[in-house]
Design a protein around this motif. Structure first.
Motif, PDB file in Angstrom:
ATOM      1  N   GLU A   1      60.404  73.853  29.370  1.00  0.00           N
ATOM      2  CA  GLU A   1      59.349  74.278  28.340  1.00  0.00           C
ATOM      3  C   GLU A   1      59.766  75.597  27.684  1.00  0.00           C
ATOM      4  OE1 GLU A   1      56.307  73.093  28.026  1.00  0.00           O
ATOM      5  OE2 GLU A   1      56.624  71.507  29.677  1.00  0.00           O
ATOM      6  N   GLU A   2      60.687  76.358  27.996  1.00  0.00           N
ATOM      7  CA  GLU A   2      61.115  77.310  27.266  1.00  0.00           C
ATOM      8  C   GLU A   2      62.141  76.761  26.147  1.00  0.00           C
ATOM      9  OE1 GLU A   2      61.501  81.203  26.015  1.00  0.00           O
ATOM     10  OE2 GLU A   2      59.863  80.407  27.224  1.00  0.00           O
ATOM     11  N   ILE A   3      62.818  75.860  26.676  1.00  0.00           N
ATOM     12  CA  ILE A   3      63.844  75.311  25.524  1.00  0.00           C
ATOM     13  C   ILE A   3      63.051  74.494  24.422  1.00  0.00           C
ATOM     14  CG2 ILE A   3      65.341  73.364  25.226  1.00  0.00           C
ATOM     15  CD1 ILE A   3      66.616  73.790  28.073  1.00  0.00           C
ATOM     16  N   ILE A   4      62.133  73.974  24.778  1.00  0.00           N
ATOM     17  CA  ILE A   4      61.260  73.263  23.794  1.00  0.00           C
ATOM     18  C   ILE A   4      60.386  74.177  22.931  1.00  0.00           C
ATOM     19  CG2 ILE A   4      59.095  71.799  23.581  1.00  0.00           C
ATOM     20  CD1 ILE A   4      60.326  70.426  26.117  1.00  0.00           C
ATOM     21  N   ALA A   5      59.866  75.277  23.599  1.00  0.00           N
ATOM     22  CA  ALA A   5      59.241  76.254  22.863  1.00  0.00           C
ATOM     23  C   ALA A   5      60.196  77.171  21.734  1.00  0.00           C
ATOM     24  CB  ALA A   5      58.682  77.356  23.553  1.00  0.00           C
ATOM     25  N   ARG A   6      61.331  77.369  22.386  1.00  0.00           N
ATOM     26  CA  ARG A   6      62.445  78.199  21.391  1.00  0.00           C
ATOM     27  C   ARG A   6      62.912  76.958  20.216  1.00  0.00           C
ATOM     28  NH1 ARG A   6      65.913  82.604  24.428  1.00  0.00           N
ATOM     29  NH2 ARG A   6      64.284  83.481  25.696  1.00  0.00           N
ATOM     30  N   ALA A   7      63.000  76.046  20.651  1.00  0.00           N
ATOM     31  CA  ALA A   7      63.451  75.289  19.414  1.00  0.00           C
ATOM     32  C   ALA A   7      62.073  74.942  18.533  1.00  0.00           C
ATOM     33  CB  ALA A   7      63.453  73.657  20.033  1.00  0.00           C
TER      34      ALA A   7
END
Length: 96
Positions: free
Chosen positions: A35-41
């Protein structure tokens, strides 16, 4: 480029620079990390593509490793499509 499956249980981020021989896995994770990877992207304006099968394969690649030759065609097609969507010319193919 970040990739996510529909259920968002895993995510993989790829990076590809002009000097790279192949895209590299620069982040990967499951659950909250995904979820964090997606949010940061998304915050950075990086395209997020949903492909459960490709994510499952890329999750097997070591962090900071280049993708294996078996995935070149699938990732190249995705990158070419992304370059067209963004209105940029695709990078020249090697050897041609």
């Amino acid at each position: 480029m970040a990739l996510e499956p529909e259920n968002r249980c895993a995510a993989v981020a790829l990076a590809y620079g002009s000097g790279d021989g192949a895209p590299r896995v620069v982040a990967k994770g499951r659950g909250l990390i995904a979820e964090e990877i997606i949010a940061r992207a998304r915050e950075a304006g990086v395209y997020v593509h949903e492909s459960p099968d490709l994510v499952a394969l890329l999750m097997q690649v070591d962090l900071d490793a280049h993708i294996p030759p078996q995935l070149y065609v699938a990732v190249a097609e995705l990158l070419a499509w992304l370059y067209r969507v963004e209105g940029r010319a695709a990078p020249p193919a090697e050897g041609g």
